[in-house]
Design a protein around this motif. Sequence first.
Motif, PDB file in Angstrom:
ATOM      1  N   UNK A   9     -23.847  52.404  79.458  1.00 55.20           N
ATOM      2  CA  UNK A   9     -24.383  51.309  80.280  1.00 55.20           C
ATOM      3  C   UNK A   9     -25.039  51.862  81.538  1.00 55.20           C
ATOM      4  N   UNK A  10     -24.445  52.887  82.133  1.00 47.07           N
ATOM      5  CA  UNK A  10     -25.039  53.506  83.318  1.00 47.07           C
ATOM      6  C   UNK A  10     -26.385  54.121  83.013  1.00 47.07           C
ATOM      7  N   UNK A  11     -26.467  54.830  81.911  1.00 50.10           N
ATOM      8  CA  UNK A  11     -27.733  55.432  81.497  1.00 50.10           C
ATOM      9  C   UNK A  11     -28.764  54.351  81.205  1.00 50.10           C
ATOM     10  N   UNK A  12     -28.339  53.293  80.532  1.00 50.35           N
ATOM     11  CA  UNK A  12     -29.258  52.203  80.200  1.00 50.35           C
ATOM     12  C   UNK A  12     -29.788  51.520  81.451  1.00 50.35           C
ATOM     13  N   UNK A  35     -31.441  43.281  71.578  1.00 45.63           N
ATOM     14  CA  UNK A  35     -29.986  43.411  71.661  1.00 45.63           C
ATOM     15  C   UNK A  35     -29.330  42.054  71.884  1.00 45.63           C
ATOM     16  N   UNK A  36     -29.848  41.323  72.858  1.00 46.44           N
ATOM     17  CA  UNK A  36     -29.273  40.007  73.158  1.00 46.44           C
ATOM     18  C   UNK A  36     -29.507  39.042  71.998  1.00 46.44           C
ATOM     19  N   UNK A  37     -30.684  39.117  71.403  1.00 47.66           N
ATOM     20  CA  UNK A  37     -31.021  38.199  70.312  1.00 47.66           C
ATOM     21  C   UNK A  37     -30.025  38.330  69.154  1.00 47.66           C
ATOM     22  N   UNK A  83     -21.320  44.724  80.395  1.00 44.39           N
ATOM     23  CA  UNK A  83     -20.644  43.498  79.953  1.00 44.39           C
ATOM     24  C   UNK A  83     -21.037  43.148  78.510  1.00 44.39           C
ATOM     25  N   UNK A  84     -22.306  43.351  78.164  1.00 49.97           N
ATOM     26  CA  UNK A  84     -22.742  43.092  76.794  1.00 49.97           C
ATOM     27  C   UNK A  84     -22.027  44.014  75.813  1.00 49.97           C
ATOM     28  N   UNK A  85     -21.966  45.302  76.142  1.00 43.22           N
ATOM     29  CA  UNK A  85     -21.304  46.267  75.255  1.00 43.22           C
ATOM     30  C   UNK A  85     -19.792  46.070  75.203  1.00 43.22           C
ATOM     31  N   UNK A  86     -19.206  45.605  76.289  1.00 44.95           N
ATOM     32  CA  UNK A  86     -17.759  45.370  76.296  1.00 44.95           C
ATOM     33  C   UNK A  86     -17.377  44.289  75.291  1.00 44.95           C
ATOM     34  N   UNK A  87     -18.223  43.284  75.140  1.00 44.48           N
ATOM     35  CA  UNK A  87     -17.928  42.207  74.195  1.00 44.48           C
ATOM     36  C   UNK A  87     -18.544  42.457  72.812  1.00 44.48           C
ATOM     37  N   UNK A  88     -19.538  43.353  72.756  1.00 45.37           N
ATOM     38  CA  UNK A  88     -20.220  43.648  71.483  1.00 45.37           C
ATOM     39  C   UNK A  88     -20.450  45.155  71.351  1.00 45.37           C
ATOM     40  N   UNK A  89     -19.390  45.937  71.199  1.00 47.64           N
ATOM     41  CA  UNK A  89     -19.545  47.392  71.126  1.00 47.64           C
ATOM     42  C   UNK A  89     -20.376  47.856  69.931  1.00 47.64           C
ATOM     43  N   UNK A  90     -20.547  47.002  68.947  1.00 45.91           N
ATOM     44  CA  UNK A  90     -21.359  47.368  67.783  1.00 45.91           C
ATOM     45  C   UNK A  90     -22.833  47.577  68.144  1.00 45.91           C
ATOM     46  N   UNK A  91     -23.239  47.145  69.335  1.00 49.01           N
ATOM     47  CA  UNK A  91     -24.620  47.331  69.783  1.00 49.01           C
ATOM     48  C   UNK A  91     -24.879  48.721  70.370  1.00 49.01           C
ATOM     49  N   UNK A  92     -23.844  49.509  70.553  1.00 51.48           N
ATOM     50  CA  UNK A  92     -23.994  50.811  71.217  1.00 51.48           C
ATOM     51  C   UNK A  92     -24.987  51.719  70.498  1.00 51.48           C
ATOM     52  N   UNK A  93     -24.914  51.802  69.182  1.00 47.40           N
ATOM     53  CA  UNK A  93     -25.818  52.681  68.434  1.00 47.40           C
ATOM     54  C   UNK A  93     -27.268  52.225  68.586  1.00 47.40           C
ATOM     55  N   UNK A  94     -27.494  50.935  68.532  1.00 52.14           N
ATOM     56  CA  UNK A  94     -28.849  50.397  68.693  1.00 52.14           C
ATOM     57  C   UNK A  94     -29.375  50.673  70.107  1.00 52.14           C
ATOM     58  N   UNK A  95     -28.514  50.528  71.100  1.00 51.39           N
ATOM     59  CA  UNK A  95     -28.910  50.813  72.477  1.00 51.39           C
ATOM     60  C   UNK A  95     -29.240  52.296  72.643  1.00 51.39           C
TER      61      UNK A  95
END
Length: 136
Positions: A9-12, A35-37, A83-95
Amino acid sequence: MDAEITLLAGTAGTTIATLLASDTWNGVRNGVLALWRRVRPDREEHVAAQLDASRRDLLDAQAEGDEETEREIAAEWRGRIRRLLATHPELAAELRSLLIQFAPEGPAAMTVTQHATASGSARVYQAGRDLNLDQR
């Protein structure tokens, strides 16, 4: 909070703030909105408005020579992404893929991992890039 998510998240946040005024901005914007979509389609329009407002704020600040605004925008996006990754960690690879695609330093900038342990009077020096030590 998982340390990896916090680091990502910091890097992003920093990458988003850096790329707000770049030629690649539309691609970054579309990637962040994707990501949000995927997990919060009801928030996509709101996030798009926040991205656009951040871009306008940064461009105005750059025109006025204000360097602090970019750091503030990075902190704001760092929090949103965390906050997005905390609730949806499955998005980490896409990010990660998005950041590698658009990172100003290229993909190598996204692969630094460091671990160190020191005890007694030991010293540990680590750097993700340049490290200059003056051992007088």
